[in-house]
Design a protein around this motif. Structure first.
Motif, mmCIF file in Angstrom:
data_model
loop_
_atom_site.group_PDB
_atom_site.id
_atom_site.type_symbol
_atom_site.label_atom_id
_atom_site.label_comp_id
_atom_site.label_asym_id
_atom_site.label_seq_id
_atom_site.Cartn_x
_atom_site.Cartn_y
_atom_site.Cartn_z
ATOM 1 N N ILE A 177 5.251 -22.470 31.796
ATOM 2 C CA ILE A 177 6.302 -22.755 30.815
ATOM 3 C C ILE A 177 6.282 -24.237 30.444
ATOM 4 O O ILE A 177 6.402 -24.605 29.274
ATOM 5 C CB ILE A 177 7.685 -22.348 31.364
ATOM 6 N N PHE A 180 3.320 -24.855 28.266
ATOM 7 C CA PHE A 180 3.529 -24.210 26.971
ATOM 8 C C PHE A 180 4.465 -25.035 26.088
ATOM 9 O O PHE A 180 4.181 -25.280 24.913
ATOM 10 C CB PHE A 180 4.095 -22.803 27.175
ATOM 11 N N PHE A 193 8.488 -20.664 18.394
ATOM 12 C CA PHE A 193 8.147 -20.245 19.754
ATOM 13 C C PHE A 193 9.243 -20.656 20.749
ATOM 14 O O PHE A 193 9.564 -19.911 21.669
ATOM 15 C CB PHE A 193 6.806 -20.857 20.169
ATOM 16 N N LEU A 197 11.412 -18.038 23.127
ATOM 17 C CA LEU A 197 11.434 -18.161 24.584
ATOM 18 C C LEU A 197 12.855 -18.300 25.121
ATOM 19 O O LEU A 197 13.197 -17.732 26.149
ATOM 20 C CB LEU A 197 10.594 -19.367 25.007
ATOM 21 N N LEU A 320 6.793 -13.743 25.364
ATOM 22 C CA LEU A 320 7.851 -14.763 25.440
ATOM 23 C C LEU A 320 9.197 -14.073 25.652
ATOM 24 O O LEU A 320 10.064 -14.576 26.365
ATOM 25 C CB LEU A 320 7.892 -15.597 24.157
ATOM 26 N N ARG A 321 9.366 -12.934 25.017
ATOM 27 C CA ARG A 321 10.583 -12.129 25.190
ATOM 28 C C ARG A 321 10.682 -11.621 26.631
ATOM 29 O O ARG A 321 11.739 -11.672 27.252
ATOM 30 C CB ARG A 321 10.541 -10.964 24.205
ATOM 31 N N THR A 323 9.242 -12.988 29.210
ATOM 32 C CA THR A 323 9.467 -14.154 30.068
ATOM 33 C C THR A 323 10.945 -14.500 30.097
ATOM 34 O O THR A 323 11.527 -14.765 31.167
ATOM 35 C CB THR A 323 8.658 -15.366 29.554
ATOM 36 N N HIS A 324 11.586 -14.491 28.942
ATOM 37 C CA HIS A 324 13.020 -14.789 28.849
ATOM 38 C C HIS A 324 13.820 -13.812 29.719
ATOM 39 O O HIS A 324 14.677 -14.228 30.512
ATOM 40 C CB HIS A 324 13.464 -14.684 27.389
#
Length: 381
Positions: A177, A180, A193, A197, A320-321, A323-324
Motif C-alpha cells: 500500500i 502503491f 486510484f 482504495l 483495490l476494492r 483491499t479496502h
C-alpha cells in the motif's frame, strides 16, 4: 383481439381467434381444436389470447429455441435489466446458445440438449464460469417460458452446470500500500486510484461521481453513489444507473480522502475560472478533458502500467476494492457496515467474499474474550 369457443361434438371444441385483417381488408382468423371440457377450452382460449398480446406465436409446437430467446431479450430482458446486462445476455445467446440450440423446437428441448451444449463448451476450452453464466441466462429465459405458458417445466432445473473456481483475490499488504500510494502520486489518475482504495467504490461508480454527489461540509463528509460509467457495445461510454439497487448508497469519507477531494475541487474551480468557464456542480469529479466522463478502459490501462512499473504484486484494479474491505474487516469493522459500504445486496455476500479474513479474527476474538473474563474474575466480589 377477440376469440370464441364453439362446440364440435361431446368432448371436442373449436377455438377461433380473430387476428386482424389482410391488406385487402379480409378478416383473418386462426383455428384450434381442444379435446376436453368447455372450461378447459376457455382456459386455452385465454392462454392463446395472452400469448398473442405478448407478440408470441400461438402455435407453441413450432417455436424454435433461438426465436424464443430473441423474443425474450426484446420483450423481457431489455425492459427489466440494465443495457450492459442485456448486452452480456445477447453475447451469450449469440455465441453459445443459438449455434447449438437455436434450431431445436422449444417444446422439444430436453436436458440432454443442454448437457451436450455444456460438454461441447468444455471441449472448446471454455471456463466453468462461462458455462455457469450461460446456464443462468438460459435458465432465466426458460423460467419466463414457463410463466408465459410455452413450457410446462424449466429443463435447466434437471441439469447441473460445472462449478467454477473462485477468482483469486489479491490484497495489498502494508508495504505494498505504501509503495502503491507513492507510485500513484505522480500519475494523472492518482486521485481516482486513491479514492477507490479509501472508499471501496467500483471503477464505474468512481468515474460517475459528480461534485453535487460530494458533501465536504457536513460531518461526516460523504459521497453519494447514484451513477456509474460503463462502455456499451455500439454506444460507447455512457452514464447509467449503478450495478444494483443496493449499489445506491451514501459512503462516509476518511479524512485523507476528503482532503484529496477538497484540493481537487479547488483546483478545478480555479482552472475553470482562468479559462472563463462557469463552474457547475454537476461537473464530473474525474472528468475527461472534454468535460465528459473518463473511459473505464483508460483507468484500467493506467493502473496496470503503474503496477508493472513498480513491481507490485499482480493485482487487478478491482482488488483495490477488496483491499479496502479486507483492511476494514481486519480492523474489526462490523461486517454489516462493510456490506453497506460496498453496496452488497446482503451481508451473506460480504461474509462469503471475505471469509479468508475471518480465521485471524476468530483468534483475536478468542483472546479478547479470555482477557475480558480474566478481568471479571480478578475483580473482588
Amino acid at each position: 383481439m377477440q376469440g370464441s369457443v364453439r362446440k364440435k361434438n361431446k368432448q371436442s371444441w373449436e377455438i377461433t381467434i380473430d387476428v386482424g385483417r389482410d391488406e385487402n381488408g379480409k378478416r383473418l382468423r386462426k383455428y384450434f381444436h381442444v379435446t376436453g371440457t368447455k372450461a378447459e377450452a376457455q382456459r386455452e382460449l385465454r392462454r392463446l389470447l395472452t400469448q398473442l398480446d405478448k407478440g408470441l406465436p400461438v402455435d407453441d409446437s413450432k417455436v424454435a429455441t433461438g426465436e424464443f430467446l430473441e423474443r425474450w431479450l426484446s420483450d423481457y430482458a431489455e425492459i427489466r435489466t440494465a443495457q450492459r446486462t442485456v448486452d452480456g445476455y445477447r453475447g451469450i445467446i449469440e455465441r453459445y446458445l443459438k449455434p447449438e440450440l437455436g434450431n431445436v423446437l422449444l417444446a422439444k428441448l430436453k436436458p440432454q440438449h443442454i448437457q451436450k451444449l455444456y460438454s461441447s463448451m468444455m471441449g472448446k476450452g471454455l471456463s466453468a464460469r462461462t458455462i455457469l453464466h450461460t446456464h443462468r441466462v438460459l435458465s432465466n429465459a426458460l423460467k419466463n417460458a414457463v410463466k408465459w405458458g410455452l413450457l410446462v417445466r424449466n429443463v435447466c432445473d434437471a441439469v447441473d452446470p460445472p462449478r467454477p473456481r473462485r477468482k483469486q483475490m489479491n490484497v495489498l499488504d502494508e508495504a505494498d500500500i505504501s509503495k502503491f500510494l507513492d507510485a500513484i502520486g505522480k500519475s494523472r489518475y492518482g486521485p481516482v486510484f486513491f479514492l477507490m482504495l479509501y472508499t471501496g467504490l467500483r471503477r464505474g461508480e468512481t468515474l460517475g461521481l459528480r461534485w453535487c454527489d460530494v458533501d465536504l461540509k457536513s460531518d461526516p463528509k460523504t459521497i453519494s453513489v447514484n451513477k456509474s460509467v460503463v462502455r456499451l457495445k455500439n454506444k460507447g461510454i455512457v452514464v447509467t444507473e449503478p450495478k444494483t439497487p443496493y449499489s445506491r448508497r451514501l459512503v462516509t469519507l476518511p479524512e485523507s480522502a476528503a482532503a484529496l477531494l477538497r484540493g481537487l475541487h479547488a483546483k478545478q474551480m480555479e482552472e475553470r475560472s482562468e479559462a472563463g468557464v462557469q463552474w457547475d456542480e454537476k461537473n464530473f469529479v474525474f472528468p475527461h478533458p472534454d468535460g465528459g466522463p473518463l473511459s473505464p478502459d483508460t483507468i484500467t490501462h493506467a493502473f496496470i502500467k503503474i503496477i508493472r512499473r513498480k513491481g507490485l504484486p499482480k493485482v487487478r484494479l478491482h482488488d483495490l476494492r477488496h483491499t479496502h474491505a479486507t483492511w476494514m474487516i481486519k480492523a474489526g469493522t462490523n461486517p454489516k457496515v462493510v456490506s453497506e459500504r460496498l453496496g452488497h445486496s446482503s451481508i451473506t455476500i460480504t461474509m462469503d467474499t471475505y471469509s479468508h479474513v475471518l480465521p485471524g479474527m476468530q483468534k483475536e476474538a478468542a483472546i479478547a474474550f479470555e482477557e475480558a473474563i480474566q478481568d471479571v474474575i480478578k475483580q473482588p466480589v
